[in-house]
Design a protein around this motif. Structure first.
Motif, short mmCIF file in Angstrom:
data_model
loop_
_atom_site.label_atom_id
_atom_site.label_comp_id
_atom_site.label_asym_id
_atom_site.label_seq_id
_atom_site.Cartn_x
_atom_site.Cartn_y
_atom_site.Cartn_z
N ILE A 21 -8.05 1.57 4.71
CA ILE A 21 -7.48 1.59 3.07
C ILE A 21 -6.71 -0.15 3.68
CG2 ILE A 21 -5.17 2.14 3.88
CD1 ILE A 21 -4.86 3.08 1.78
N SER A 68 -0.71 3.37 4.78
CA SER A 68 -1.87 3.08 5.07
C SER A 68 -1.93 3.76 7.06
CB SER A 68 -2.35 1.28 5.41
OG SER A 68 -1.35 0.39 6.19
N SER A 114 -5.53 3.78 9.09
CA SER A 114 -5.16 2.05 8.77
C SER A 114 -6.24 1.58 8.30
CB SER A 114 -4.17 1.64 9.57
OG SER A 114 -4.53 1.67 10.91
N HIS A 138 -2.39 6.57 6.74
CA HIS A 138 -4.07 7.56 6.46
C HIS A 138 -5.16 8.54 6.73
CE1 HIS A 138 -7.76 6.54 4.25
NE2 HIS A 138 -7.33 7.00 3.30
N VAL A 189 0.54 -0.24 -0.33
CA VAL A 189 -0.46 1.30 0.49
C VAL A 189 0.20 0.24 1.64
CG1 VAL A 189 -1.90 1.28 -0.42
CG2 VAL A 189 -2.46 -0.01 0.84
#
Length: 383
Positions: A64, A54, A61, A57, A50
């Motif tokens: 995650i 991220s 960020s 997201h 990720v």
């Protein structure tokens, strides 16, 4: 551009460039810190990179990223109501899976407790406790609007003499607190089944009616639920000099360092967090008492405030602090139904399920503030 002759769909997948089977040691290295800036996490034994995602997201960020190098299965399940949609995005991030000889859980987790918790969540989903009641939330929204309008009408009709002003202030303060609880429900996507409708109404309530940015609140609060009470990861602890009392151990360490923040000490198994979330006129106070052992996503011990119609309304049903942190997307009107199931799970694993009176919790806060302040001052002066 036409594909090269002999190329296959399997060869085109990015996963072929990565090892199929990974160990926990390899995964823990990719935590976004140190030499490796990559961020890997595990969901249902699948390993995802990720590092780039991220930043895109939707939940932020940092949420995650806080799980980089760790198992994020329970956090993933708890935060996402539409898991089928989210898994479509995960496909492009898949880089491998745990090797067959690797356990599904990290070594610092209790396998039987996590398995029982996941079974409990399946039971709660089958019981329909994650489905909201639109009638309930309509009445919540209606009553806070009535309180808000009444506060302005009181001043408009009776003027700004002392008594009308105090009554209007009482209405307005109560309305603002209730708006805070309602936008909290919307932020957890527990009012509507579609996330976009929750986000839209949350913007109206917190941005327009309260004057605060919804994106800011969601960014901080999502981190709080992802890593509750973890220094450097839970933003709520960043404000602890004003709002929180940290108990003896951390107060002493904090005093010695003479800093606003301190890194989490893994040698300390327990700490106390006593926080009044809203101190307003007429003692409209919400109190939460935590004694949390650091077990990823499962609370070892915490404390609710006893249920009553007043306490439920007064605290926005967050007197069910245990249930809310275990099931953050659960509509608040179902906490009382889930409570007996959670208590049974705690009893099975020897975890104390505490619940106190509202007054008792408030007294605990005052005692803890006094005790922690004395420890901090002693360590600051003589540590």
């Amino acid at each position: 551009m036409a594909p090269q002759t002999g190329s296959t769909e399997k060869e085109a997948k990015p996963i072929s460039a990565f090892p199929q089977h990974l160990t926990w040691e390899e995964i823990k290295i990719h935590n976004g810190r140190g030499q490796s800036q990559q961020q890997w996490l595990v969901i249902d034994r699948n390993v995802y990179d990720v590092s780039t995602f991220s930043k895109l997201h939707p939940g932020g960020s940092r949420v995650i990223s806080h799980y980089a190098g760790q198992d994020a299965t329970d956090a993933f399940v708890a935060f996402h109501s539409d898991k089928a949609l989210v898994r479509k995005y995960l496909k492009s991030l898949l880089i491998g899976e745990l090797a067959p000889d690797q356990p599904s859980f990290e070594s610092n987790k209790k396998k039987s407790l996590l398995e029982d918790f996941r079974e409990l969540r399946c039971t709660i989903e089958k019981m329909g406790l994650l489905k909201p009641s639109y009638t309930f939330f309509f009445m919540i929204f209606l009553h806070l609007l009535v309180l808000d309008i009444a506060s302005w009408l009181m001043i408009w009709y009776f003027g700004i003499s002392l008594v009308p002003f105090l009554v209007g202030m009482a209405f307005f303060t109560t309305a603002q607190i209730q708006m805070g609880w309602f936008q909290h429900d919307l932020g957890h996507c527990s009012v509507f089944r579609k996330p976009k409708w929750n986000r839209l109404l949350q913007i109206i309530v917190i941005n327009v009616l309260k004057g605060l940015p919804a994106s800011w609140w969601n960014h901080l609060h999502n981190q709080h639920h992802a890593k509750p009470n973890c220094f450097r990861k839970d933003p709520d602890l960043n404000m602890h000099p004003l709002l929180f009392s940290l108990g003896k151990t951390l107060s002493v360490e904090l005093g010695k360092k003479k800093k606003k923040f301190m890194p989490y000490n893994y040698q300390h198994k327990y700490f106390i967090l006593l926080a009044p979330l809203a101190l307003v006129p007429f003692f409209q106070l919400s109190i939460f008492y935590f004694a949390i052992k650091r077990k990823k996503w499962l609370l070892h011990a915490t404390c609710n405030v006893n249920q009553s119609l007043f306490n439920d309304w007064f605290t926005g049903h967050l007197n069910f602090q245990i249930e809310h942190h275990l099931f953050p997307t659960m509509p608040r009107h179902n906490y009382w139904k889930a409570a007996p199931l959670v208590k049974a799970l705690c009893d099975k694993h020897g975890i104390e399920y505490k619940s106190k009176t509202l007054l008792g919790a408030f007294v605990d806060i005052l005692h803890s503030l006094k005790e922690s302040g004395e420890h901090w001052l002693e360590a600051y002066l003589h540590g």
